[in-house]
Design an enzyme around this catalytic site. Structure first.
Site, mmCIF file in Angstrom:
data_model
loop_
_atom_site.group_PDB
_atom_site.id
_atom_site.type_symbol
_atom_site.label_atom_id
_atom_site.label_comp_id
_atom_site.label_asym_id
_atom_site.label_seq_id
_atom_site.Cartn_x
_atom_site.Cartn_y
_atom_site.Cartn_z
ATOM 1 N N PRO A 23 -5.168 -10.514 18.298
ATOM 2 C CA PRO A 23 -5.931 -10.699 19.532
ATOM 3 C C PRO A 23 -7.409 -10.960 19.257
ATOM 4 O O PRO A 23 -8.101 -11.557 20.076
ATOM 5 C CB PRO A 23 -5.764 -9.373 20.293
ATOM 6 N N HIS A 83 0.823 -1.224 0.000
ATOM 7 C CA HIS A 83 0.000 0.000 0.000
ATOM 8 C C HIS A 83 0.851 1.265 0.000
ATOM 9 O O HIS A 83 0.362 2.338 0.365
ATOM 10 C CB HIS A 83 -0.970 -0.006 1.188
HETATM 11 C C1 BJW Z 1 -3.431 -6.421 16.609
HETATM 12 C C2 BJW Z 1 -2.929 -5.729 17.676
HETATM 13 C C3 BJW Z 1 -1.735 -6.207 18.189
HETATM 14 C C4 BJW Z 1 -4.711 -4.732 17.144
HETATM 15 N N1 BJW Z 1 -1.153 -7.276 17.636
HETATM 16 N N2 BJW Z 1 -2.844 -7.473 16.067
HETATM 17 C C5 BJW Z 1 -12.724 -7.856 -3.511
HETATM 18 C C6 BJW Z 1 -13.844 -7.961 -2.713
HETATM 19 C C7 BJW Z 1 -14.404 -6.819 -2.139
HETATM 20 C C8 BJW Z 1 -13.874 -5.559 -2.356
HETATM 21 C C9 BJW Z 1 -12.766 -5.455 -3.159
HETATM 22 C C10 BJW Z 1 -12.208 -6.581 -3.726
HETATM 23 N N3 BJW Z 1 -11.122 -6.196 -4.439
HETATM 24 C C11 BJW Z 1 -10.985 -4.864 -4.336
HETATM 25 C C12 BJW Z 1 -11.975 -4.376 -3.569
HETATM 26 C C13 BJW Z 1 -12.173 -2.951 -3.183
HETATM 27 C C14 BJW Z 1 -11.260 -2.503 -2.067
HETATM 28 C C15 BJW Z 1 -11.588 -3.319 -0.824
HETATM 29 O O1 BJW Z 1 -10.879 -4.227 -0.428
HETATM 30 N N4 BJW Z 1 -12.641 -2.966 -0.124
HETATM 31 C C16 BJW Z 1 -13.035 -3.657 1.115
HETATM 32 C C17 BJW Z 1 -13.015 -2.673 2.269
HETATM 33 C C18 BJW Z 1 -14.361 -4.301 0.929
HETATM 34 N N5 BJW Z 1 -9.849 -2.611 -2.415
HETATM 35 C C19 BJW Z 1 -9.230 -1.672 -3.143
HETATM 36 O O2 BJW Z 1 -9.820 -0.688 -3.558
HETATM 37 C C20 BJW Z 1 -7.773 -1.886 -3.454
HETATM 38 N N6 BJW Z 1 -7.537 -1.709 -4.841
HETATM 39 C C21 BJW Z 1 -7.862 -2.619 -5.749
HETATM 40 O O3 BJW Z 1 -8.327 -3.700 -5.453
HETATM 41 O O4 BJW Z 1 -7.605 -2.233 -7.049
HETATM 42 C C22 BJW Z 1 -8.216 -2.967 -8.100
HETATM 43 C C23 BJW Z 1 -9.584 -2.391 -8.257
HETATM 44 C C24 BJW Z 1 -9.707 -1.065 -8.590
HETATM 45 C C25 BJW Z 1 -10.984 -0.527 -8.741
HETATM 46 C C26 BJW Z 1 -12.116 -1.324 -8.540
HETATM 47 C C27 BJW Z 1 -11.965 -2.660 -8.183
HETATM 48 C C28 BJW Z 1 -10.679 -3.201 -8.062
HETATM 49 C C29 BJW Z 1 -6.911 -0.852 -2.762
HETATM 50 C C30 BJW Z 1 -6.919 -0.989 -1.292
HETATM 51 C C31 BJW Z 1 -6.097 0.142 -0.663
HETATM 52 C C32 BJW Z 1 -6.213 0.174 0.850
HETATM 53 N N7 BJW Z 1 -5.658 1.392 1.326
HETATM 54 C C33 BJW Z 1 -5.580 1.617 2.772
HETATM 55 C C34 BJW Z 1 -5.058 3.055 3.013
HETATM 56 C C35 BJW Z 1 -3.553 3.100 2.719
HETATM 57 C C36 BJW Z 1 -3.021 4.482 2.833
HETATM 58 C C37 BJW Z 1 -3.032 5.016 4.233
HETATM 59 O O5 BJW Z 1 -2.423 4.407 5.136
HETATM 60 O O6 BJW Z 1 -3.661 6.038 4.418
HETATM 61 O O7 BJW Z 1 -4.689 0.654 3.384
HETATM 62 S S1 BJW Z 1 -7.129 1.331 3.609
HETATM 63 C C38 BJW Z 1 -6.400 0.652 5.084
HETATM 64 O O8 BJW Z 1 -6.815 -0.728 5.218
HETATM 65 C C39 BJW Z 1 -4.885 0.629 4.830
HETATM 66 C C40 BJW Z 1 -4.498 -0.711 5.401
HETATM 67 O O9 BJW Z 1 -3.261 -1.119 4.856
HETATM 68 C C41 BJW Z 1 -5.677 -1.572 5.010
HETATM 69 C C42 BJW Z 1 -5.810 -2.825 5.819
HETATM 70 O O10 BJW Z 1 -6.038 -2.521 7.162
HETATM 71 P P1 BJW Z 1 -5.351 -3.420 8.283
HETATM 72 O O11 BJW Z 1 -3.890 -3.268 8.203
HETATM 73 O O12 BJW Z 1 -5.895 -4.788 8.225
HETATM 74 O O13 BJW Z 1 -5.808 -2.639 9.626
HETATM 75 P P2 BJW Z 1 -7.181 -2.733 10.441
HETATM 76 O O14 BJW Z 1 -7.271 -1.520 11.288
HETATM 77 O O15 BJW Z 1 -8.315 -3.032 9.570
HETATM 78 O O16 BJW Z 1 -6.979 -4.009 11.374
HETATM 79 C C43 BJW Z 1 -6.031 -4.031 12.418
HETATM 80 C C44 BJW Z 1 -6.027 -5.425 13.020
HETATM 81 O O17 BJW Z 1 -4.991 -5.467 13.987
HETATM 82 C C45 BJW Z 1 -7.323 -5.799 13.740
HETATM 83 O O18 BJW Z 1 -7.732 -7.081 13.285
HETATM 84 C C46 BJW Z 1 -6.918 -5.867 15.211
HETATM 85 O O19 BJW Z 1 -7.598 -6.897 15.943
HETATM 86 C C47 BJW Z 1 -5.460 -6.196 15.102
HETATM 87 N N8 BJW Z 1 -4.639 -5.764 16.227
HETATM 88 N N9 BJW Z 1 -3.801 -4.669 17.955
HETATM 89 C C48 BJW Z 1 -1.768 -7.875 16.572
HETATM 90 N N10 BJW Z 1 -1.163 -5.578 19.246
#
Ligand code: BJW
Ligand code: ZN
Length: 262
Positions: A224, A127
């Site tokens: 967790p 990302h």
């Molecule tokens: C602990 C802890 C501790 C707490 N120890 N753990 C297929 C199906 C459905 C939708 C889509 C699909 N394909 C594509 C899509 C659309 C979309 C998508 O996925 N949407 C879903 C929300 C439904 N994806 C996209 O748009 C992507 N692009 C793409 O697919 O392009 C092709 C395309 C284009 C056009 C149309 C269709 C396809 C791009 C995704 C980009 C994501 N960007 C972000 C922002 C980055 C920039 C920034 O930082 O500002 O990335 S969003 C945000 O979410 C960020 C993260 O990297 C990402 C994931 O989040 P993450 O890391 O999992 O964090 P959290 O907060 O969600 O979870 C934290 C976890 O930690 C929790 O589980 C806690 O329990 C745990 N935790 N403490 C261990 N101590």
């Protein structure tokens, strides 16, 4: 159904042996890995980055077009926060694992550079990176100074005059093709795959553990909380990564030394 590996000290011998003998390991990390470094996650209800904001108003190209000043304000605040953060024991433990495995790929959704700061080398940032800056119109990389001048609310590209933006991947944008290919291939060829600190909600990154399973890997989740992937994980360690990962390294490679000692 996932087996509960529990705290790392209670890990089954079969699990320890499988990781110890793995020739190829791939790891996917998410915001939870940096939580213990004080970097907020995205989706945690109380403390997450989006507890106060709607992601659709901040992390999409449409949001940037509509209100670039608000989006820059949010990213400048986060850049400041990230620039003060330090790697935690979970980051150091992953760097220690890289030294033990001949083919090791660390795929991270995080944009905070903490894995590299901890000493990890083969890091794939799917990302992007929050400290990078590029042009919204012509995509050219830009100097960071252009974007960090506080008086310039929306910095401009010196080549085309377009708006500069942070070098991250927003919703609706494609991941860089080579980067996604590298991550997918590592997931397909590994013997052991770790999914750590991610809600498994955002695609295509969330598909990587399934890719690993389909290709015969053992998949270990460390979080967790439960995620949509938990029922499919071979082992699920329900603990903070900053505790579980050093314990795991200690159990598997007792000679690795303290993962904090980097
Ligand atoms: C602990 C802890 C501790 C707490 N120890 N753990 C297929 C199906 C459905 C939708 C889509 C699909 N394909 C594509 C899509 C659309 C979309 C998508 O996925 N949407 C879903 C929300 C439904 N994806 C996209 O748009 C992507 N692009 C793409 O697919 O392009 C092709 C395309 C284009 C056009 C149309 C269709 C396809 C791009 C995704 C980009 C994501 N960007 C972000 C922002 C980055 C920039 C920034 O930082 O500002 O990335 S969003 C945000 O979410 C960020 C993260 O990297 C990402 C994931 O989040 P993450 O890391 O999992 O964090 P959290 O907060 O969600 O979870 C934290 C976890 O930690 C929790 O589980 C806690 O329990 C745990 N935790 N403490 C261990 N101590
Ligand atoms: Zn430009």
């Amino acid at each position: 159904m996932a087996d509960q590996a529990g705290a790392a000290s209670g890990m089954p011998e079969s699990f320890i042996e499988a990781v110890r003998s793995a020739k190829s390991v791939a790891v996917l990390t998410g915001a939870g890995v940096s939580a213990e470094s004080g970097v907020p996650t995205f989706r945690d209800a109380q403390t997450g980055l989006w507890a106060r904001y709607d992601p659709q108003q901040l992390a999409t190209p449409e949001a940037f077009r509509a209100n670039p000043e608000l989006v820059w304000e949010w990213y400048r605040w986060r850049r400041e926060l990230v620039s003060k953060a330090q790697p935690n024991p979970g980051h150091f433990a992953l760097a220690a694992i890289e030294e033990k495995v001949s083919d090791f790929t660390l795929i991270t959704q995080n944009v905070d550079s903490l894995h590299r700061l901890a000493g990890s080398n083969n890091v794939v940032e799917v990302h992007g990176n929050i400290m990078k800056t590029c042009c919204f119109d012509c995509s050219a990389d830009a100097e960071e100074e252009d974007a960090s001048k506080a008086e310039v609310k929306v910095p401009r590209c010196q080549l085309c005059g377009g708006m500069l933006r942070p070098g991250v991947v927003w919703f609706g944008e494609s991941l860089v093709a080579d980067v996604l290919r590298t991550a997918t291939e590592a997931s397909q060829r590994c013997d052991v795959f770790f999914s750590i600190g991610t809600s498994s909600a955002v695609y295509p990154a969330a598909a990587l553990p399934f890719e690993a399973l389909t290709h015969g890997a053992m998949v270990i989740e460390i979080n967790p909380d439960k995620t949509p992937f938990t029922p499919r994980a071979t082992y699920s360690i329900q603990a903070p990564s900053g505790e579980a990962l050093p314990a795991l390294v200690e159990a598997i490679w007792p000679d690795a030394g303290s993962p904090n000692a980097h």
